[in-house]
Design a protein around this motif. Structure first.
Motif, PDB file in Angstrom:
ATOM      1  N   GLY A 193       0.826  -1.202   0.000  1.00 41.47           N
ATOM      2  CA  GLY A 193       0.000   0.000   0.000  1.00 41.47           C
ATOM      3  C   GLY A 193       0.862   1.255   0.000  1.00 41.47           C
ATOM      4  N   SER A 194       1.936   1.226   0.772  1.00 42.95           N
ATOM      5  CA  SER A 194       2.868   2.356   0.804  1.00 42.95           C
ATOM      6  C   SER A 194       3.556   2.528  -0.547  1.00 42.95           C
ATOM      7  CB  SER A 194       3.934   2.145   1.885  1.00 42.95           C
ATOM      8  OG  SER A 194       3.338   2.171   3.143  1.00 42.95           O
ATOM      9  N   LYS A 195       3.933   1.402  -1.188  1.00 46.39           N
ATOM     10  CA  LYS A 195       4.546   1.483  -2.525  1.00 46.39           C
ATOM     11  C   LYS A 195       3.576   2.081  -3.531  1.00 46.39           C
ATOM     12  CE  LYS A 195       7.871  -2.285  -2.275  1.00 46.39           C
ATOM     13  NZ  LYS A 195       8.267  -3.578  -2.844  1.00 46.39           N
ATOM     14  N   TRP A 196       2.296   1.655  -3.466  1.00 45.19           N
ATOM     15  CA  TRP A 196       1.290   2.201  -4.384  1.00 45.19           C
ATOM     16  C   TRP A 196       1.156   3.708  -4.172  1.00 45.19           C
ATOM     17  CZ3 TRP A 196      -1.361   0.910  -8.646  1.00 45.19           C
ATOM     18  CH2 TRP A 196      -2.373   1.793  -9.047  1.00 45.19           C
ATOM     19  N   GLN A 197       1.080   4.135  -2.912  1.00 45.83           N
ATOM     20  CA  GLN A 197       0.886   5.552  -2.629  1.00 45.83           C
ATOM     21  C   GLN A 197       2.060   6.389  -3.122  1.00 45.83           C
ATOM     22  OE1 GLN A 197      -2.193   6.596  -1.248  1.00 45.83           O
ATOM     23  NE2 GLN A 197      -1.377   8.386  -2.274  1.00 45.83           N
ATOM     24  N   MET A 198       3.287   5.896  -2.948  1.00 47.55           N
ATOM     25  CA  MET A 198       4.460   6.622  -3.442  1.00 47.55           C
ATOM     26  C   MET A 198       4.433   6.719  -4.976  1.00 47.55           C
ATOM     27  SD  MET A 198       7.605   5.546  -0.919  1.00 47.55           S
ATOM     28  CE  MET A 198       7.430   3.795  -1.141  1.00 47.55           C
ATOM     29  N   PHE A 199       4.062   5.613  -5.638  1.00 46.24           N
ATOM     30  CA  PHE A 199       3.935   5.599  -7.093  1.00 46.24           C
ATOM     31  C   PHE A 199       2.889   6.614  -7.546  1.00 46.24           C
ATOM     32  CE2 PHE A 199       0.711   3.745 -10.010  1.00 46.24           C
ATOM     33  CZ  PHE A 199       1.302   4.099 -11.215  1.00 46.24           C
ATOM     34  N   TYR A 200       1.706   6.576  -6.944  1.00 50.89           N
ATOM     35  CA  TYR A 200       0.628   7.477  -7.353  1.00 50.89           C
ATOM     36  C   TYR A 200       1.007   8.938  -7.112  1.00 50.89           C
ATOM     37  CZ  TYR A 200      -3.713   9.992  -7.701  1.00 50.89           C
ATOM     38  OH  TYR A 200      -4.665  10.910  -8.061  1.00 50.89           O
ATOM     39  N   ASP A 201       1.578   9.229  -5.963  1.00 53.03           N
ATOM     40  CA  ASP A 201       1.969  10.611  -5.658  1.00 53.03           C
ATOM     41  C   ASP A 201       2.961  11.135  -6.699  1.00 53.03           C
ATOM     42  OD1 ASP A 201       0.310  10.613  -3.449  1.00 53.03           O
ATOM     43  OD2 ASP A 201       1.925  10.310  -2.000  1.00 53.03           O
ATOM     44  N   ALA A 202       3.931  10.308  -7.088  1.00 49.85           N
ATOM     45  CA  ALA A 202       4.913  10.729  -8.093  1.00 49.85           C
ATOM     46  C   ALA A 202       4.255  10.885  -9.463  1.00 49.85           C
ATOM     47  CB  ALA A 202       6.061   9.732  -8.167  1.00 49.85           C
ATOM     48  N   LEU A 203       3.429   9.909  -9.859  1.00 47.36           N
ATOM     49  CA  LEU A 203       2.781   9.949 -11.172  1.00 47.36           C
ATOM     50  C   LEU A 203       1.854  11.155 -11.299  1.00 47.36           C
ATOM     51  CD1 LEU A 203       2.395   8.443 -13.894  1.00 47.36           C
ATOM     52  CD2 LEU A 203       0.405   7.341 -12.832  1.00 47.36           C
ATOM     53  N   SER A 204       1.156  11.493 -10.233  1.00 45.76           N
ATOM     54  CA  SER A 204       0.174  12.572 -10.300  1.00 45.76           C
ATOM     55  C   SER A 204       0.812  13.957 -10.418  1.00 45.76           C
ATOM     56  CB  SER A 204      -0.763  12.524  -9.089  1.00 45.76           C
ATOM     57  OG  SER A 204      -0.069  12.794  -7.893  1.00 45.76           O
ATOM     58  N   HIS A 205       2.136  14.022 -10.377  1.00 44.91           N
ATOM     59  CA  HIS A 205       2.857  15.284 -10.575  1.00 44.91           C
ATOM     60  C   HIS A 205       3.863  15.212 -11.727  1.00 44.91           C
ATOM     61  CE1 HIS A 205       1.419  15.625  -6.402  1.00 44.91           C
ATOM     62  NE2 HIS A 205       1.273  16.897  -6.725  1.00 44.91           N
ATOM     63  N   ALA A 206       4.015  14.045 -12.326  1.00 48.54           N
ATOM     64  CA  ALA A 206       5.054  13.830 -13.340  1.00 48.54           C
ATOM     65  C   ALA A 206       4.665  14.406 -14.695  1.00 48.54           C
ATOM     66  CB  ALA A 206       5.333  12.336 -13.489  1.00 48.54           C
ATOM     67  N   THR A 207       5.609  15.077 -15.329  1.00 46.77           N
ATOM     68  CA  THR A 207       5.390  15.558 -16.693  1.00 46.77           C
ATOM     69  C   THR A 207       6.001  14.609 -17.721  1.00 46.77           C
ATOM     70  OG1 THR A 207       7.352  16.947 -16.539  1.00 46.77           O
ATOM     71  CG2 THR A 207       5.220  17.984 -16.034  1.00 46.77           C
ATOM     72  N   ASN A 208       6.828  13.671 -17.263  1.00 51.96           N
ATOM     73  CA  ASN A 208       7.333  12.623 -18.157  1.00 51.96           C
ATOM     74  C   ASN A 208       7.766  11.426 -17.329  1.00 51.96           C
ATOM     75  OD1 ASN A 208      10.344  12.890 -17.659  1.00 51.96           O
ATOM     76  ND2 ASN A 208       9.841  14.956 -18.335  1.00 51.96           N
ATOM     77  N   PHE A 209       7.638  10.252 -17.933  1.00 56.92           N
ATOM     78  CA  PHE A 209       8.034   9.010 -17.269  1.00 56.92           C
ATOM     79  C   PHE A 209       8.246   7.928 -18.310  1.00 56.92           C
ATOM     80  CE2 PHE A 209       3.416   9.221 -17.254  1.00 56.92           C
ATOM     81  CZ  PHE A 209       3.008   7.967 -17.670  1.00 56.92           C
ATOM     82  N   THR A 210       8.966   6.892 -17.900  1.00 55.63           N
ATOM     83  CA  THR A 210       9.246   5.747 -18.764  1.00 55.63           C
ATOM     84  C   THR A 210       8.678   4.502 -18.105  1.00 55.63           C
ATOM     85  OG1 THR A 210      11.291   6.820 -19.487  1.00 55.63           O
ATOM     86  CG2 THR A 210      11.062   4.465 -19.967  1.00 55.63           C
ATOM     87  N   VAL A 211       8.008   3.667 -18.897  1.00 55.33           N
ATOM     88  CA  VAL A 211       7.382   2.439 -18.394  1.00 55.33           C
ATOM     89  C   VAL A 211       8.231   1.233 -18.786  1.00 55.33           C
ATOM     90  CG1 VAL A 211       5.334   0.964 -18.480  1.00 55.33           C
ATOM     91  CG2 VAL A 211       5.085   3.454 -18.592  1.00 55.33           C
ATOM     92  N   TYR A 212       8.422   0.332 -17.833  1.00 54.25           N
ATOM     93  CA  TYR A 212       9.152  -0.916 -18.040  1.00 54.25           C
ATOM     94  C   TYR A 212       8.268  -2.093 -17.645  1.00 54.25           C
ATOM     95  CZ  TYR A 212      13.379   1.931 -18.309  1.00 54.25           C
ATOM     96  OH  TYR A 212      14.325   2.858 -18.676  1.00 54.25           O
ATOM     97  N   VAL A 213       8.340  -3.165 -18.420  1.00 55.88           N
ATOM     98  CA  VAL A 213       7.688  -4.429 -18.077  1.00 55.88           C
ATOM     99  C   VAL A 213       8.771  -5.490 -18.083  1.00 55.88           C
ATOM    100  CG1 VAL A 213       6.007  -6.174 -18.775  1.00 55.88           C
ATOM    101  CG2 VAL A 213       5.466  -3.735 -19.041  1.00 55.88           C
ATOM    102  N   GLN A 214       8.894  -6.198 -16.977  1.00 54.99           N
ATOM    103  CA  GLN A 214       9.947  -7.204 -16.801  1.00 54.99           C
ATOM    104  C   GLN A 214      11.313  -6.619 -17.162  1.00 54.99           C
ATOM    105  OE1 GLN A 214       8.534 -10.522 -19.151  1.00 54.99           O
ATOM    106  NE2 GLN A 214       7.036 -11.083 -17.598  1.00 54.99           N
TER     107      GLN A 214
END
Length: 160
Positions: free
Chosen positions: A108-129
């Motif tokens: 839950g803490s990991k999800w919240q940190m992810f969401y908080d960062a994403l909700s302010h990010a102007t760019n990001f890179t997605v990785y799968v495996q």
């Protein structure tokens, strides 16, 4: 009976088209609220789409409620769902491993940190495996308007 089948086919096609064109404008977040789910979509110029689904308002009970999710759809139509595991994003040189479920304190803490960062990010890179899938960007003003201070709480913080 044939008329009903044809009508159902047309109706299903219309629903499919309306949901798949949700993130039609590249590099701009869009927001929708459907049946208690807050849904955010962002497409990039390569035809890839990310979808963030926050399901707290659709929760019915602890055992049967759908969890939050982050889904990546590639330009060739492959879907990767955080509920299946192994999706990460990089925002401002920080790696966020998206948990496959959010009911426990640690995840839950990991999800919240992810969401908080994403909700302010102007760019990001997605990785799968650990393989780069795509890069996404959106103007700061669009990010602020789309997320507008909304929350996407992990299941561990939901009121039951």
């Amino acid at each position: 009976m044939k008329g009903n089948t044809f009508t159902n086919l047309i109706l299903c096609s219309a629903i499919f088209v309306s949901t798949t064109s949700f993130a039609a404008i590249p590099n701009f977040w869009s927001f929708d609220f459907q049946m208690g789910n807050s849904i955010y979509n962002l497409a990039n110029s390569d035809g890839q789409v990310v979808e963030l689904s926050c399901t707290e308002m659709a929760a019915t009970d602890r055992d049967d409620s759908a969890d939050n999710s982050f889904i990546v759809t590639t330009s060739d139509g492959n879907d990767y769902d955080s509920r299946d595991g192994d999706i990460s994003i990089v925002i401002d040189d920080t790696v966020y491993q998206i948990p496959s479920f959010t009911a426990g304190f640690s995840v839950g803490s990991k999800w919240q940190m992810f969401y908080d960062a994403l909700s302010h990010a102007t760019n990001f890179t997605v990785y799968v495996q650990s393989k780069e899938i795509g890069k996404f960007q959106a103007p700061a003003k669009n990010v602020a308007k789309a997320f507008n201070g909304n929350k996407c709480l992990p299941q561990s913080d939901w009121e039951w």
